[in-house]
Design an enzyme around this catalytic site. Structure first.
Site, short mmCIF file in Angstrom:
data_model
loop_
_atom_site.label_atom_id
_atom_site.label_comp_id
_atom_site.label_asym_id
_atom_site.label_seq_id
_atom_site.Cartn_x
_atom_site.Cartn_y
_atom_site.Cartn_z
N PRO A 1 68.10 86.08 59.60
CA PRO A 1 68.20 87.52 59.70
C PRO A 1 66.95 88.19 60.21
O PRO A 1 65.84 87.74 59.96
CB PRO A 1 68.44 87.93 58.26
N GLU A 2 67.16 89.27 60.92
CA GLU A 2 66.07 90.13 61.34
C GLU A 2 66.10 91.38 60.46
O GLU A 2 66.89 91.47 59.54
CB GLU A 2 66.22 90.46 62.83
N LYS B 1 61.14 91.34 57.71
CA LYS B 1 62.16 90.36 57.39
C LYS B 1 62.04 89.85 55.96
O LYS B 1 62.77 88.94 55.55
CB LYS B 1 62.08 89.18 58.37
N HIS C 1 74.64 74.12 49.07
CA HIS C 1 73.44 74.73 49.62
C HIS C 1 72.73 75.64 48.61
O HIS C 1 71.80 76.35 48.99
CB HIS C 1 73.79 75.53 50.89
N ARG D 1 69.48 75.15 55.59
CA ARG D 1 68.41 74.43 56.30
C ARG D 1 67.12 74.30 55.49
O ARG D 1 66.17 73.68 55.96
CB ARG D 1 68.13 75.13 57.64
N ARG E 1 62.15 80.04 72.68
CA ARG E 1 63.33 80.73 72.16
C ARG E 1 64.31 81.04 73.29
O ARG E 1 63.89 81.38 74.40
CB ARG E 1 62.95 82.06 71.48
#
Length: 275
Positions: free
Chosen positions: A2-3, A59, A94, A113, A265
DNA sequence: ACTTTAACCTGAACGC
DNA sequence: TGCGTTCAGGTTAAAG
């Protein structure tokens, strides 16, 4: 994942639920999650604390506790949710940390992750020692100032895209929104910052504000795996002009959108509209 | 000192 | 179906 708009949305959702509740128990399933704090006293500090409010800065997600700040960074895949003991809002596999709350609900953090981080600091030291200590201004409410960004741009010898992604310059912009901001400002992502004209810098500030504000209104962008709180999807993905639009016609000039790599990126832009 | 790349991880999507 | 490859809303240690 997320930003700024997505983290703001998560904070808003949690802030509807958590204030006034107390953390009465907790368990961490991922030791590397706890970050920066040298002492192994995370739960000593957090347990029995009442949650006052939840907010974001850039963030980072900040849980304001009675005597501490619990600061979460979601990195690419982190997700928070509140649910009953037996209900897992995301894949239980997770689940990385969970807290039992005083209303018999469970605050849980999932992260497929395992990139995310969680810190706890007292109300004074967090400004100097936590992850938020070196952040630049959020590009909202007419920030940053023109003078600030111009000065930073002249000082550096970098391309404008990684410049805007540098959280010490401004905080909260990530890969989706930087692509969109540079398209709106008509600036090519590989421009060296010291060559930017005053008007271009002003446009970058203007569209950073506009795009992030609009994305907050639409509760962020839901692409890949992002969802806020209770699997709520944002809607800004429908507003994207260049991101993920490789080979599709530019909305302004109809030429195909190009995808390249800049700073490692994925970078989408229009070679005609962005100079 | 400053800039660029690799590494951290996992899962989904794609090509053969 | 299966297997290898590539890519992903981020940051940061290591390398150049």
């Amino acid at each position: 994942m997320p930003e700024l708009p997505e983290v703001r949305t998560v904070a808003n959702e949690l802030n509807k639920i958590l204030p006034g509740l107390r953390i009465i128990n907790g368990e961490n399933f991922m030791p590397k999650l706890i970050w920066r704090n040298k002492e192994n006293d995370f739960f000593d500090k957090v347990l029995d604390q009442k949650i006052i409010s939840v907010q974001n800065y850039g963030k980072y997600l900040i849980f304001n506790l009675e005597n501490f700040k619990m600061i979460s960074h979601l990195r690419m895949e982190g997700k928070w949710s509140v649910s009953s003991k037996d209900k897992y809002v995301y894949n239980e596999k997770h689940l990385r940390i969970e807290f039992e709350l005083s209303n018999n609900e469970w605050l849980r953090y999932y992260d497929s992750r395992k990139f995310g981080t969680l810190e706890v600091w007292d109300n004074k030291s967090y400004l100097k020692e936590s992850g938020i200590s070196n952040l630049g201004p959020e590009p909202l409410n007419n920030n940053p100032s023109f003078e600030y960004l111009k000065k930073a741009a002249i000082k550096k010898n970098v391309k404008v895209k990684p410049f805007l992604l540098d959280q010490k310059v401004v905080c909260g912009i990530g890969n989706i929104y930087v692509n969109e901001i540079l398209f709106a400002a008509k600036v090519a992502p590989d421009r060296i910052t010291k060559t930017l004209g005053d008007k271009e810098i002003k446009n970058i500030i203007k569209f950073s504000n506009l795009i992030l504000t609009k994305a907050i209104e639409l509760k962020g962008s839901s692409i890949h795996s992002y969802k806020s709180g209770e699997n709520v999807e944002g809607q800004f993905q429908n507003e994207l002009k260049v991101h993920l639009r490789e080979n599709k016609p530019c909305f302004e000039c109809k030429k195909p959108i190009i995808k390249t790599q800049i700073g490692g990126r994925g970078t989408y832009f229009c070679t005609e509209c962005q100079k």
